[in-house]
Scaffold this motif. Structure first.
Motif, PDB file in Angstrom:
ATOM      1  N   VAL A   1      -9.577  -3.435   0.325  1.00 13.12           N
ATOM      2  CA  VAL A   1      -8.348  -3.585  -0.462  1.00 13.12           C
ATOM      3  C   VAL A   1      -7.267  -2.616   0.013  1.00 13.12           C
ATOM      4  O   VAL A   1      -6.114  -3.003   0.218  1.00 13.12           O
ATOM      5  CB  VAL A   1      -8.641  -3.382  -1.961  1.00 13.12           C
ATOM      6  CG1 VAL A   1      -7.343  -3.344  -2.766  1.00 13.12           C
ATOM      7  CG2 VAL A   1      -9.553  -4.494  -2.482  1.00 13.12           C
ATOM      8  N   PHE A   2      -7.630  -1.365   0.226  1.00  9.34           N
ATOM      9  CA  PHE A   2      -6.612  -0.388   0.605  1.00  9.34           C
ATOM     10  C   PHE A   2      -6.232  -0.472   2.073  1.00  9.34           C
ATOM     11  O   PHE A   2      -5.129  -0.071   2.454  1.00  9.34           O
ATOM     12  CB  PHE A   2      -7.046   1.011   0.190  1.00  9.34           C
ATOM     13  CG  PHE A   2      -6.840   1.246  -1.273  1.00  9.34           C
ATOM     14  CD1 PHE A   2      -5.643   1.738  -1.751  1.00  9.34           C
ATOM     15  CD2 PHE A   2      -7.824   0.909  -2.192  1.00  9.34           C
ATOM     16  CE1 PHE A   2      -5.434   1.914  -3.106  1.00  9.34           C
ATOM     17  CE2 PHE A   2      -7.626   1.074  -3.545  1.00  9.34           C
ATOM     18  CZ  PHE A   2      -6.421   1.586  -4.013  1.00  9.34           C
ATOM     19  N   SER A   3      -7.117  -0.996   2.913  1.00  3.87           N
ATOM     20  CA  SER A   3      -6.702  -1.297   4.287  1.00  3.87           C
ATOM     21  C   SER A   3      -5.587  -2.329   4.275  1.00  3.87           C
ATOM     22  O   SER A   3      -4.632  -2.247   5.055  1.00  3.87           O
ATOM     23  CB  SER A   3      -7.891  -1.812   5.101  1.00  3.87           C
ATOM     24  OG  SER A   3      -8.825  -0.794   5.340  1.00  3.87           O
ATOM     25  N   GLU A   4      -5.682  -3.282   3.368  1.00  5.08           N
ATOM     26  CA  GLU A   4      -4.625  -4.295   3.233  1.00  5.08           C
ATOM     27  C   GLU A   4      -3.363  -3.695   2.608  1.00  5.08           C
ATOM     28  O   GLU A   4      -2.256  -3.873   3.132  1.00  5.08           O
ATOM     29  CB  GLU A   4      -5.144  -5.451   2.384  1.00  5.08           C
ATOM     30  CG  GLU A   4      -4.075  -6.407   1.874  1.00  5.08           C
ATOM     31  CD  GLU A   4      -3.409  -7.232   2.985  1.00  5.08           C
ATOM     32  OE1 GLU A   4      -2.479  -7.989   2.665  1.00  5.08           O
ATOM     33  OE2 GLU A   4      -3.813  -7.112   4.145  1.00  5.08           O
ATOM     34  N   LEU A   5      -3.505  -2.975   1.507  1.00  7.88           N
ATOM     35  CA  LEU A   5      -2.339  -2.454   0.807  1.00  7.88           C
ATOM     36  C   LEU A   5      -1.534  -1.475   1.663  1.00  7.88           C
ATOM     37  O   LEU A   5      -0.307  -1.443   1.592  1.00  7.88           O
ATOM     38  CB  LEU A   5      -2.767  -1.758  -0.482  1.00  7.88           C
ATOM     39  CG  LEU A   5      -3.242  -2.637  -1.636  1.00  7.88           C
ATOM     40  CD1 LEU A   5      -3.657  -1.776  -2.818  1.00  7.88           C
ATOM     41  CD2 LEU A   5      -2.153  -3.619  -2.062  1.00  7.88           C
ATOM     42  N   PHE A   6      -2.226  -0.677   2.469  1.00  4.69           N
ATOM     43  CA  PHE A   6      -1.552   0.349   3.242  1.00  4.69           C
ATOM     44  C   PHE A   6      -1.323  -0.052   4.697  1.00  4.69           C
ATOM     45  O   PHE A   6      -0.798   0.736   5.475  1.00  4.69           O
ATOM     46  CB  PHE A   6      -2.324   1.663   3.164  1.00  4.69           C
ATOM     47  CG  PHE A   6      -2.251   2.289   1.809  1.00  4.69           C
ATOM     48  CD1 PHE A   6      -3.173   1.956   0.830  1.00  4.69           C
ATOM     49  CD2 PHE A   6      -1.250   3.174   1.488  1.00  4.69           C
ATOM     50  CE1 PHE A   6      -3.098   2.508  -0.441  1.00  4.69           C
ATOM     51  CE2 PHE A   6      -1.165   3.733   0.227  1.00  4.69           C
ATOM     52  CZ  PHE A   6      -2.090   3.394  -0.743  1.00  4.69           C
ATOM     53  N   GLY A   7      -1.680  -1.289   5.057  1.00  4.64           N
ATOM     54  CA  GLY A   7      -1.409  -1.769   6.401  1.00  4.64           C
ATOM     55  C   GLY A   7      -2.237  -1.080   7.461  1.00  4.64           C
ATOM     56  O   GLY A   7      -1.777  -0.926   8.598  1.00  4.64           O
TER      57      GLY A   7
END
Length: 430
Positions: free
Chosen positions: A146-152
């Protein structure tokens, strides 16, 4: 507070400390002394009094004079960084505004959808086996996706970011090396986004009118990713532990969303993922309800102990409302609590809907808690269920725009390559 005795039964420790007053001396790591606040009203006074209790760790006298060595395992969690968490006054307001404005741009619908897709992917890795460690193969990995996606974050940085964050939260191993790993990965991420901005929190922070420098960018990301991965996995795992071991929440096994929310709310009262933190430093000697807090001494708020303050129960405030301090309070309260709540709720609901007969594989009393002064974290959460067939990969839309590489170390049960690139292949139906 750093050994197995404390992690095995922190409530007993809190009761002992509470008898010494609203705050009591503790040792966060060998030779690292602090005062732990265990009283709810006293904690609120500290959290709401920035004129008396500063957040800037450069006021920590024992670190400044070398009494606490720079390589102490708790230093990476307590050292000064130019971010919203460790700043005061106008500088705090400037950095905090950049963070809150960027987080406000996250679309809750898209976030829930991505959590559910991530959940499906992870379940499919072990759905046919009938057994799983829900901490290490679900709750730990889902925030990474999820945070790999949110933070690019591209895939080759994902494992380094999470390994670094886990290392500094444990505060019992080589935390200095973990901090170096985390910082190095974020330096690369910031450089990448300067060249290739996208629709992600990192790029939004860069574009904010606050005009953050690269150093400020790195340290806002340390704060956000630290708060978004390690505590998030503990919230999910601790919620699942409660749901699978307490018959009061059995309705959640049949898709009862309210029961999942009730379970998470109870976890935030009894086993908050950040049990002790919100470190402050008195700007002068302060009398806190009869306990003198010395200038420059770390004052740590025990969210877990203050939530179990007998005064709350005596006044009928628990558990009838959400007056717990798991999200902290005052000017430094968690800015991402809505997103964190959504992620945990969606992750648990999706898992239970797919595996309605999920149950613990060992008695709850045999579960082991990870040592460390700050978090409340299990070492594993073994479970079993009736094996099911993995879902066919049928993309519901375009995959996240991330380059896929094989640079990550594979997760157990994942396909060849890193967890992020494997997830992308699954999303695309490859």
């Amino acid at each position: 507070m750093y050994d197995k005795t404390f992690s095995a039964d922190p409530r007993a420790a809190y009761e002992h400390l509470r008898r010494q007053g609203v705050a009591a001396p503790v040792e966060l790591a060998p030779g690292v002394e602090a005062m732990l606040v265990t009283d709810h009203a006293a904690a609120l006074r500290v959290l709401h009094s920035p004129e008396l209790f500063a957040k800037d760790p450069r006021r920590w006298l024992a670190l400044a004079d070398g009494t606490v060595p720079a390589d102490s395992p708790v230093v990476p969690m307590m050292m000064y960084r130019p971010n919203a968490l460790f700043s005061d006054g106008a500088e705090h307001l400037r950095l905090r505004q950049a963070v809150t404005d960027s987080l406000d741009r996250i679309d809750p619908y898209q976030l829930r959808r991505f959590v559910e897709r991530s959940s499906d992917y992870l379940v499919d890795q072990w759905a046919a086996t009938g057994r799983v460690d829900l901490l290490n193969h679900y709750a730990k990995t889902l925030p990474l996706l999820v945070f790999s996606e949110l933070f690019g974050s591209p895939p080759e940085l994902g494992d380094r970011l999470v390994a670094g964050i886990a290392g500094i939260f444990d505060a019992v191993g080589d935390a200095e090396a973990a901090n170096t790993m985390l910082t190095g990965a974020l330096v690369e991420l910031v450089a990448l986004k300067r060249e290739q901005p996208g629709s992600d929190v990192t790029s939004w922070l860069m574009a904010h009118p606050s005009r953050l420098t690269d150093e400020e960018m790195i340290h806002q990301l340390v704060m956000l990713m630290s708060a978004g991965t390690e505590p998030q996995r503990n919230l999910i795992a601790n919620g699942l532990r409660l749901i699978l071991s307490d018959e009061r929440f059995s309705a959640s096994l049949f898709g009862g969303g309210a029961s999942v929310e009730d379970a998470l709310d109870e976890v935030l009262w009894t086993d908050p993922p950040m049990a002790n933190y919100a470190v402050h430093y008195p700007v002068r000697d302060v009398d806190l309800s009869g306990v003198v807090l010395t200038r420059g001494t770390p004052v740590v708020i025990s969210f877990a102990a203050t939530n179990s303050d007998p005064a709350l129960i005596a006044h009928g405030r628990r558990p009838s409302n959400r007056s717990h301090l798991a999200w902290s309070a005052g000017p430094h309260a968690c800015p991402a609590k809505d997103s964190a709540w959504l992620i945990a709720t969606a992750a648990i609901e999706k898992l239970l809907n797919r595996l309605p007969d999920l149950e613990l594989a060992v008695p709850v009393a045999e579960l082991d808690w990870r040592p460390g002064p700050f978090n409340r974290a299990l070492t594993a959460l073994p479970a079993r269920f009736t094996p099911i067939a993995p879902r066919p990969a049928a993309p519901a839309g375009p995959a996240p725009a991330r380059p896929a590489t094989a640079a990550e170390h594979p997760e157990p049960g994942a396909r060849k390559g890193g967890v992020w690139s494997s997830f992308l292949n699954w999303w695309r139906g490859q």
